[in-house]
Design an enzyme around this catalytic site. Structure first.
Site, PDB file in Angstrom:
ATOM      1  N   ARG A  64      -2.117  10.181   8.110  1.00  0.00           N
ATOM      2  CA  ARG A  64      -1.340   8.989   7.739  1.00  0.00           C
ATOM      3  C   ARG A  64      -2.242   7.761   7.622  1.00  0.00           C
ATOM      4  NH1 ARG A  64       2.023   5.033  10.743  1.00  0.00           N
ATOM      5  NH2 ARG A  64       3.747   4.405   9.390  1.00  0.00           N
ATOM      6  N   HIS A  68      -2.490   5.363   4.423  1.00  0.00           N
ATOM      7  CA  HIS A  68      -2.229   3.929   4.462  1.00  0.00           C
ATOM      8  C   HIS A  68      -3.459   3.113   4.091  1.00  0.00           C
ATOM      9  CE1 HIS A  68       1.826   3.430   6.710  1.00  0.00           C
ATOM     10  NE2 HIS A  68       1.808   4.549   6.027  1.00  0.00           N
ATOM     11  N   GLY A  74      -7.112   0.623  -2.337  1.00  0.00           N
ATOM     12  CA  GLY A  74      -8.023   1.746  -2.454  1.00  0.00           C
ATOM     13  C   GLY A  74      -8.572   2.228  -1.123  1.00  0.00           C
ATOM     14  N   ASP A  76     -10.990   2.208   1.148  1.00  0.00           N
ATOM     15  CA  ASP A  76     -12.152   1.382   1.476  1.00  0.00           C
ATOM     16  C   ASP A  76     -12.274   1.049   2.956  1.00  0.00           C
ATOM     17  OD1 ASP A  76     -10.045  -0.349   1.824  1.00  0.00           O
ATOM     18  OD2 ASP A  76     -10.654  -1.784   0.278  1.00  0.00           O
ATOM     19  N   SER A  78     -10.289  -0.557   4.791  1.00  0.00           N
ATOM     20  CA  SER A  78      -9.802  -1.898   5.152  1.00  0.00           C
ATOM     21  C   SER A  78      -8.781  -1.845   6.280  1.00  0.00           C
ATOM     22  CB  SER A  78      -9.209  -2.600   3.927  1.00  0.00           C
ATOM     23  OG  SER A  78      -8.136  -1.856   3.370  1.00  0.00           O
ATOM     24  N   ASN A  94       2.467  -0.747   9.977  1.00  0.00           N
ATOM     25  CA  ASN A  94       1.369  -0.193  10.772  1.00  0.00           C
ATOM     26  C   ASN A  94       1.423  -0.573  12.243  1.00  0.00           C
ATOM     27  OD1 ASN A  94       0.108   1.052   8.526  1.00  0.00           O
ATOM     28  ND2 ASN A  94      -0.933  -0.850   7.976  1.00  0.00           N
ATOM     29  N   PRO A 163       4.927   2.335   1.039  1.00  0.00           N
ATOM     30  CA  PRO A 163       6.325   2.768   0.884  1.00  0.00           C
ATOM     31  C   PRO A 163       7.163   2.445   2.108  1.00  0.00           C
ATOM     32  CG  PRO A 163       4.796   4.514   0.262  1.00  0.00           C
ATOM     33  CD  PRO A 163       3.984   3.458   0.939  1.00  0.00           C
ATOM     34  N   HIS A 193       4.718  15.377   6.554  1.00  0.00           N
ATOM     35  CA  HIS A 193       5.748  15.107   7.548  1.00  0.00           C
ATOM     36  C   HIS A 193       6.234  16.384   8.229  1.00  0.00           C
ATOM     37  CE1 HIS A 193       7.041  10.804   6.140  1.00  0.00           C
ATOM     38  NE2 HIS A 193       5.784  10.883   6.515  1.00  0.00           N
TER      39      HIS A 193
END
Length: 318
Positions: A64, A68, A74, A76, A78, A94, A163, A193
């Site tokens: 997950r 995310h 993208g 990366d 982050s 999150n 989403p 899931h």
């Protein structure tokens, strides 16, 4: 994940994005570290396996976390940043939900011992997701490498692009298509899931007010999710084999036993019904498509060349 943008892009911008995506994808290679850090993948695998052996739920968390990361500006890394007041970790999708950061930090520490400043956190997360799948009887795949790390988080993009667990099928399809992922990719990725857990607040309305849910299943879930309290109480996303990445998730959808609304909409008389049915009957097809979709997701807008940086620690820029 709910796997878990409805943005209309001008034609010229869309075309430029396609050109950019093609260019960056060409720079990713499964052999990227063969000469600069030949033991990188085995070192990551050992570290990730150790973490999952301590808590099996971490397999779902790492898959997950990669999802995310990739859906927000993208793949990366982050999402890993935690050194600024505003970061992706704290957005509603999150916060108190995304997990596994410490496992990525641990893997990075081990890799830095043998190849300092060489392997990106974005690549470590991509490899960790693959290793997590294997650890819970899921498929393996060849991870393309060469991503570099973002120097900034994108909390606003996370808020707009990730989403929602309440979304309809057309909304979910639009989100995934905007990232270059097909309906089949979306359904296959949603199959993750079959492992992991969800918090009560994400499925409360469905089990108390949903009309497309098995009555016995809803009753069982209500026992662990009170109508007006216990928001953070956990329930397995899939009851039969909750620690194994398999196709039981799709069998549940056929019986109206999807825990999240964004799960059940995949089988409510819409365009994805046939894919769900296929995966429920053919586990090998699901696992093959899941692996392919993970590779495709890993190609979303990577930073390569001189863009970004190779972080020394994953939760902070250099």
């Amino acid at each position: 994940m709910a796997f878990r943008e409805h943005h209309v892009l001008p034609a010229f911008l869309f075309l430029s994005m396609l050109v950019s995506a093609t260019t960056t994808k060409a720079n990713l290679s499964s052999t990227f570290y063969d000469k600069t850090c030949p033991k990188a993948l085995s070192t990551i695998r050992t570290s990730i396996r150790a973490g999952i052996s301590r808590e099996r739920r971490m397999a779902a968390s790492l898959i997950r976390l990669h999802f995310h990361d990739c859906l927000v500006q993208g793949c990366d890394g982050s999402i890993l940043l935690n050194d600024t007041a505003n970061n992706e970790r704290d957005v509603i999708f999150n916060k108190n939900s995304a997990r596994g950061y410490e496992l990525i930090d641990n893997a990075k520490t081990e890799v830095e011992k043998i190849c300092p400043g060489v392997v990106s956190c974005a690549d470590i997360l991509a490899v960790a997701a693959r290793d997590a799948s294997v650890a819970v009887s899921g498929p393996s795949w060849t991870v393309k490498l060469g991503r570099r790390d973002s120097t900034t988080p994108y909390p606003d993009v996370a808020l707009s692009d990730l989403p929602r667990f309440t979304e309809s099928l057309p909304e979910l399809i639009a989100r995934f298509e905007h990232k270059g992922l097909s309906e089949r990719d979306m359904v296959a990725l949603s199959g993750s899931h079959s492992i992991g857990q969800a918090q009560c607040f994400t499925f409360r309305d469905r089990i108390y007010n949903g009309g497309d849910i098995d009555a016995g299943f809803a009753s069982t879930r209500r026992r662990g999710c009170p109508v007006s309290s216990g928001d953070s109480k956990l329930a397995p996303l899939e009851l039969v084999t909750p620690n194994q990445l398999d196709n039981n998730y799709f069998k549940n959808l056929l019986q109206k036993k999807g825990l999240l609304q964004s799960d059940q909409v995949l089988f409510i008389g819409g365009s994805t019904d046939s894919i769900v049915s296929e995966y429920s009957r053919n586990p090998s097809k699901f696992l093959s498509d899941f692996a392919s979709a993970m590779v495709k997701m890993g190609d979303i807008e990577p930073l390569t060349g001189s863009a970004g940086q190779i972080r020394r620690i994953c939760h902070a820029v250099n």
